[in-house]
Scaffold this active site. Sequence first.
Site, mmCIF file in Angstrom:
data_model
loop_
_atom_site.group_PDB
_atom_site.id
_atom_site.type_symbol
_atom_site.label_atom_id
_atom_site.label_comp_id
_atom_site.label_asym_id
_atom_site.label_seq_id
_atom_site.Cartn_x
_atom_site.Cartn_y
_atom_site.Cartn_z
ATOM 1 N N GLY A 211 21.996 -2.691 32.318
ATOM 2 C CA GLY A 211 22.278 -1.355 31.805
ATOM 3 C C GLY A 211 21.192 -0.885 30.865
ATOM 4 O O GLY A 211 20.329 -1.655 30.445
ATOM 5 N N GLY A 216 25.604 -1.972 24.863
ATOM 6 C CA GLY A 216 26.543 -2.983 24.411
ATOM 7 C C GLY A 216 26.546 -4.255 25.223
ATOM 8 O O GLY A 216 27.552 -4.969 25.240
ATOM 9 N N THR A 218 24.742 -7.130 24.758
ATOM 10 C CA THR A 218 24.816 -8.296 23.873
ATOM 11 C C THR A 218 26.176 -8.384 23.197
ATOM 12 O O THR A 218 26.741 -9.478 23.040
ATOM 13 C CB THR A 218 23.700 -8.211 22.813
ATOM 14 O OG1 THR A 218 22.435 -8.079 23.464
ATOM 15 C CG2 THR A 218 23.688 -9.448 21.939
ATOM 16 N N GLU A 435 13.887 31.825 21.904
ATOM 17 C CA GLU A 435 15.157 31.095 21.902
ATOM 18 C C GLU A 435 16.316 31.987 22.359
ATOM 19 O O GLU A 435 17.225 31.527 23.056
ATOM 20 C CB GLU A 435 15.437 30.530 20.506
ATOM 21 C CG GLU A 435 14.394 29.541 19.996
ATOM 22 C CD GLU A 435 14.237 28.339 20.913
ATOM 23 O OE1 GLU A 435 15.219 27.973 21.597
ATOM 24 O OE2 GLU A 435 13.131 27.769 20.960
#
Length: 623
Positions: A211, A216, A218, A435
């Site tokens: 992944g 996550g 580990t 913008e």
Amino acid sequence: MDNKHQFSIWYFVFAFFFIAYLQSFFNPPRIENLPYSEFKILLKANKLENIRLTETDISGTIILRDIDDYLPYERVEALNINSDIERSFYTVRLDDPKLINDLEASGISFAGKKENRWLGNVVSWVIPILLFFALWSYLFRRMGSLGGGMMEIGKSKVKVYVEKDTKVTFADVAGVEEAKEELQEIVNFLNDPQGYSKLGARIPKGILLVGPPGTGKTLLARAVAGEAGVPFFSINGSEFVEMFVGVGAARVRDLFDQARQKAPAIIFIDELDALGRARGINPAGGGHDEKEQTLNQLLSEMDGFDPSKGLVLLSATNRPEILDPALLRAGRFDRQVLVDRPDKIGRVQILKVHIKKIHLAKDINLESIAALTPGFTGADLANLVNEAALLATRRKGDEVTLDDFTQAIERIVAGLEKKNRLLNPKEREVVAHHEMGHALVAMSLPGVDPVHKISIIPRGIGALGYTIQRPTEDRYLMTREELENKMAVLLGGRASEQLIFKHLSTGAADDLAKATDIARNMVTRYGMDEKLGQVVYQEDAPLFLEGVPGFNKRDFSEETAREIDCAVRELVNGALEKATDILKRNRNVLERGARMLLEQETLAETELETLQQEIPLAAAIKT
């Protein structure tokens, strides 16, 4: 080996001076206080007594009474300290054949003295050497215990944890429910190995967690150890590689030997790509090096251990495409578990885990925060919660509010506000229209993520302003119309500048790059051009093959390449025309919104809703 634990030349310098000092301590030098010429004068004058002779020196006593008749005044002052009656003397014996005759003629008693200094010589050398080796042994053992000693160089630098050390369970892991279910089977096997062998099934030898960084992997591995309550051997793939040949293979053997002794246990190798990179990728660099030896040893160990004994190998990587195929075959890493970026529901679950440590305002809706964070990993969300708490602390608030989370997201996504970067009035006006052009095109097209916020406050390295859109849901597929609308939103800033100021600026460089990338993928990868047909002209190259001669070759002619370039240009130009047409229809709203942005610098969702009500959604635009 860590620099602070290495042997230094200063150890040898210190040892040399220390031995010299001890030798001088056991054999102190005797200071000559009477020259041999003065000795002969005082001998003839009968001012000496108790003379002792050795092979190298002469010593005895000087009678100081009336000595000034024979020696100069300054020498008498040097010898006659405190007006003593007698004074010891020492002089070096020279090769004087008449010395014995002179002693006999003076009538002074004298005797020979045989010196036996072997004990002092032995002690002066043996004791310093023993102390030196004792100090050396202490430093050697000290560095060996830290994993850096020469005798420990083949030992694995593995960190061993047990259940009380990890303190992590599946309750601490959120947003990856499918991966947790896969790994729950490993926990059940470690708790009841016999139950799994009743029907002849065997547990997978190796489980590879794959992944993106921060998802996550580990944490999941440590949670497996915490749930199973077994020893957890954790090591990083890069720690196997050393400057000495054969060390990596020795550490792999030592790692598996330690794990076998404490089975049932879990071996976890993090960043497996540092150890298991595919062999023979770079023929020019040689094929038989230390890394390949280490990988070969790992493959051998994986073939040799029996998972029924309760030994499970877990590994994690974010680059599975560069791993050696021999690692991924059945019988080694039998199972690959994807630990992907969490969806909206997963992000809410992860936020619930991390907000337990902060004082949260009661009116905060975690779903609204999760909606603002598409693509965030578990580590990103943990950082987001921490940044929001820091912002609340900075403003001396009693609790963390939704505004703190919004500012934290802007800081992570867009960068830090550059309040000292002052734009001149002309640049501010261009940025405001740019913008607002993005925002109006996004508000006019269907299927586009709604605009959450607009700002002309410079952020990050080169952003002079930004427009934040908030997805309403996680999307995994996009149609051609939606991609074209996305390009139109990206080019809305460029269209606004061209419409209002009749010129182009460098502010749209990033927008143009993103729009061109979308158009090229539509043509070469998604088969969305009618003239070129449903053909893929560009494949995703594995990262480890990028730059390898012969791989990035084109499988189409120069004429096809020209058609691809023309198709990409037509898509980008079409998106620009669509954005320009929308802004022409709503030019008054564009200019009023730009003035509001110049006055307030930031427009939130409530102000944007007022502007959106004035924008007509024509049927022609919707199509």
